[in-house]
Motif scaffolding. Structure first.
Motif, PDB file in Angstrom:
ATOM      1  N   UNK A  77     -14.252 -28.481   7.198  1.00  0.00           N
ATOM      2  CA  UNK A  77     -14.745 -27.775   6.013  1.00  0.00           C
ATOM      3  C   UNK A  77     -14.889 -26.282   6.311  1.00  0.00           C
ATOM      4  N   UNK A  78     -14.178 -25.458   5.528  1.00  0.00           N
ATOM      5  CA  UNK A  78     -14.211 -23.993   5.647  1.00  0.00           C
ATOM      6  C   UNK A  78     -13.807 -23.488   7.034  1.00  0.00           C
ATOM      7  N   UNK A  79     -13.075 -24.292   7.783  1.00  0.00           N
ATOM      8  CA  UNK A  79     -12.570 -23.850   9.091  1.00  0.00           C
ATOM      9  C   UNK A  79     -11.380 -22.907   8.883  1.00  0.00           C
ATOM     10  N   UNK A  80     -11.190 -22.006   9.822  1.00  0.00           N
ATOM     11  CA  UNK A  80     -10.072 -21.066   9.773  1.00  0.00           C
ATOM     12  C   UNK A  80      -9.039 -21.526  10.798  1.00  0.00           C
ATOM     13  N   UNK A  81      -7.884 -21.951  10.296  1.00  0.00           N
ATOM     14  CA  UNK A  81      -6.798 -22.432  11.153  1.00  0.00           C
ATOM     15  C   UNK A  81      -5.549 -21.568  10.981  1.00  0.00           C
ATOM     16  N   UNK A  82      -5.744 -20.291  10.735  1.00  0.00           N
ATOM     17  CA  UNK A  82      -4.618 -19.370  10.566  1.00  0.00           C
ATOM     18  C   UNK A  82      -3.784 -19.349  11.839  1.00  0.00           C
ATOM     19  N   UNK A  83      -2.455 -19.462  11.634  1.00  0.00           N
ATOM     20  CA  UNK A  83      -1.505 -19.413  12.753  1.00  0.00           C
ATOM     21  C   UNK A  83      -1.698 -20.541  13.768  1.00  0.00           C
ATOM     22  N   UNK A  84      -2.495 -21.562  13.467  1.00  0.00           N
ATOM     23  CA  UNK A  84      -2.707 -22.694  14.386  1.00  0.00           C
ATOM     24  C   UNK A  84      -1.469 -23.587  14.405  1.00  0.00           C
ATOM     25  N   UNK A  85      -1.287 -24.325  15.480  1.00  0.00           N
ATOM     26  CA  UNK A  85      -0.171 -25.259  15.600  1.00  0.00           C
ATOM     27  C   UNK A  85      -0.711 -26.684  15.514  1.00  0.00           C
ATOM     28  N   UNK A  86      -0.402 -27.359  14.409  1.00  0.00           N
ATOM     29  CA  UNK A  86      -0.861 -28.730  14.168  1.00  0.00           C
ATOM     30  C   UNK A  86       0.285 -29.742  14.333  1.00  0.00           C
ATOM     31  N   UNK A  87       1.335 -29.371  15.035  1.00  0.00           N
ATOM     32  CA  UNK A  87       2.496 -30.252  15.225  1.00  0.00           C
ATOM     33  C   UNK A  87       2.066 -31.589  15.812  1.00  0.00           C
ATOM     34  N   UNK A 115      -0.229 -33.571  14.957  1.00  0.00           N
ATOM     35  CA  UNK A 115      -1.659 -33.903  14.854  1.00  0.00           C
ATOM     36  C   UNK A 115      -1.877 -35.018  13.830  1.00  0.00           C
ATOM     37  N   UNK A 116      -2.892 -35.818  14.074  1.00  0.00           N
ATOM     38  CA  UNK A 116      -3.278 -36.883  13.151  1.00  0.00           C
ATOM     39  C   UNK A 116      -4.454 -36.371  12.324  1.00  0.00           C
ATOM     40  N   UNK A 117      -4.264 -36.327  11.000  1.00  0.00           N
ATOM     41  CA  UNK A 117      -5.295 -35.790  10.103  1.00  0.00           C
ATOM     42  C   UNK A 117      -5.800 -36.806   9.086  1.00  0.00           C
ATOM     43  N   UNK A 118      -5.438 -38.087   9.234  1.00  0.00           N
ATOM     44  CA  UNK A 118      -5.830 -39.083   8.234  1.00  0.00           C
ATOM     45  C   UNK A 118      -7.359 -39.136   8.084  1.00  0.00           C
ATOM     46  N   UNK A 119      -7.809 -38.966   6.853  1.00  0.00           N
ATOM     47  CA  UNK A 119      -9.232 -39.052   6.554  1.00  0.00           C
ATOM     48  C   UNK A 119     -10.015 -37.798   6.892  1.00  0.00           C
ATOM     49  N   UNK A 120      -9.331 -36.737   7.351  1.00  0.00           N
ATOM     50  CA  UNK A 120     -10.026 -35.492   7.707  1.00  0.00           C
ATOM     51  C   UNK A 120     -10.477 -34.751   6.444  1.00  0.00           C
ATOM     52  N   UNK A 121     -11.618 -34.104   6.530  1.00  0.00           N
ATOM     53  CA  UNK A 121     -12.148 -33.286   5.432  1.00  0.00           C
ATOM     54  C   UNK A 121     -11.569 -31.884   5.595  1.00  0.00           C
ATOM     55  N   UNK A 122     -10.623 -31.526   4.725  1.00  0.00           N
ATOM     56  CA  UNK A 122      -9.940 -30.237   4.799  1.00  0.00           C
ATOM     57  C   UNK A 122     -10.412 -29.268   3.722  1.00  0.00           C
ATOM     58  N   UNK A 123     -11.503 -29.591   3.051  1.00  0.00           N
ATOM     59  CA  UNK A 123     -11.983 -28.787   1.931  1.00  0.00           C
ATOM     60  C   UNK A 123     -12.199 -27.329   2.349  1.00  0.00           C
ATOM     61  N   UNK A 124     -11.509 -26.432   1.666  1.00  0.00           N
ATOM     62  CA  UNK A 124     -11.600 -24.990   1.871  1.00  0.00           C
ATOM     63  C   UNK A 124     -11.183 -24.513   3.259  1.00  0.00           C
ATOM     64  N   UNK A 125     -10.484 -25.358   4.025  1.00  0.00           N
ATOM     65  CA  UNK A 125      -9.946 -24.920   5.314  1.00  0.00           C
ATOM     66  C   UNK A 125      -8.770 -23.985   5.052  1.00  0.00           C
ATOM     67  N   UNK A 126      -8.639 -22.927   5.843  1.00  0.00           N
ATOM     68  CA  UNK A 126      -7.570 -21.932   5.666  1.00  0.00           C
ATOM     69  C   UNK A 126      -6.434 -22.217   6.651  1.00  0.00           C
ATOM     70  N   UNK A 127      -5.300 -22.662   6.115  1.00  0.00           N
ATOM     71  CA  UNK A 127      -4.130 -23.004   6.926  1.00  0.00           C
ATOM     72  C   UNK A 127      -3.042 -21.930   6.854  1.00  0.00           C
ATOM     73  N   UNK A 128      -3.365 -20.734   6.425  1.00  0.00           N
ATOM     74  CA  UNK A 128      -2.379 -19.666   6.290  1.00  0.00           C
ATOM     75  C   UNK A 128      -1.616 -19.451   7.597  1.00  0.00           C
TER      76      UNK A 128
END
Length: 166
Positions: A121-131, A133-146
């Motif tokens: 929630x509201x995490x900043x993941x700008x320029x992060x590499x999620x190759x 990654x398992x995200x099933x059921x993760x709370x991504x609300x307002x996370x920044x994936x730019x």
């Protein structure tokens, strides 16, 4: 059994198990350290090598872990609230149910990390590499994936990718 025999037996058994004692929370951070259930809030842990560390239920709220290595760490249910993990390496880490609310993961590597049911929630993941990654059921609300590399390893999230990769 006499008291003397009982004391001797206890001493022998205690010495035999001494090598398997769990690390203390004040122990220095190093690969494989056991910091389960430790409270390490507001600590400067930047560039620390915590590869394959045991961090289950540990708390790193408001800590600085910039460029730290948590590769292959077990951080099940760990708390990284408002922590700075800019440029951190979390490849292959077990982060199931971990809480990264308002954490800064700019440029972090989360390749093949297990983030199932994690809170971003509201995490900043700008320029992060999620190759991978398992995200099933993760709370991504307002996370920044730019600019983040998405789980497929190919798609780069567009500017303004909030809550999902666009």
């Amino acid at each position: 059994m006499t008291v003397r025999m009982l004391v001797t037996l206890c001493a022998v058994l205690g010495a035999a198990g001494a090598g398997t004692a769990r690390a203390e929370c004040a122990d220095p951070g190093e690969p494989g350290v056991d910091w389960r259930r430790c409270i390490l809030d507001r600590q400067d842990l930047r560039a620390l090598d915590l590869a394959k560390a045991k961090l289950r239920d540990a708390s790193f709220s408001r800590s600085i872990l910039d460029t730290a290595s948590l590769m292959g760490a077990d951080a099940f249910r760990a708390k990284f609230l408002s922590a700075s993990l800019s440029g951190a390496k979390l490849d292959g880490a077990r982060l199931v149910e971990a809480d990264f609310t308002k954490a800064d993961l700019t440029g972090a590597s989360l390749r093949k990390a297990d983030l199932r049911r994690a809170r971003l929630f509201r995490a900043v993941l700008k320029e992060a590499d999620l190759s991978g990654a398992k995200l099933r059921g993760a709370d991504l609300l307002n996370a920044d994936f730019t600019g983040a590399t998405w789980v497929d390893g190919k798609k780069v999230c567009a500017e303004g990718s909030i809550g999902k990769c666009q």
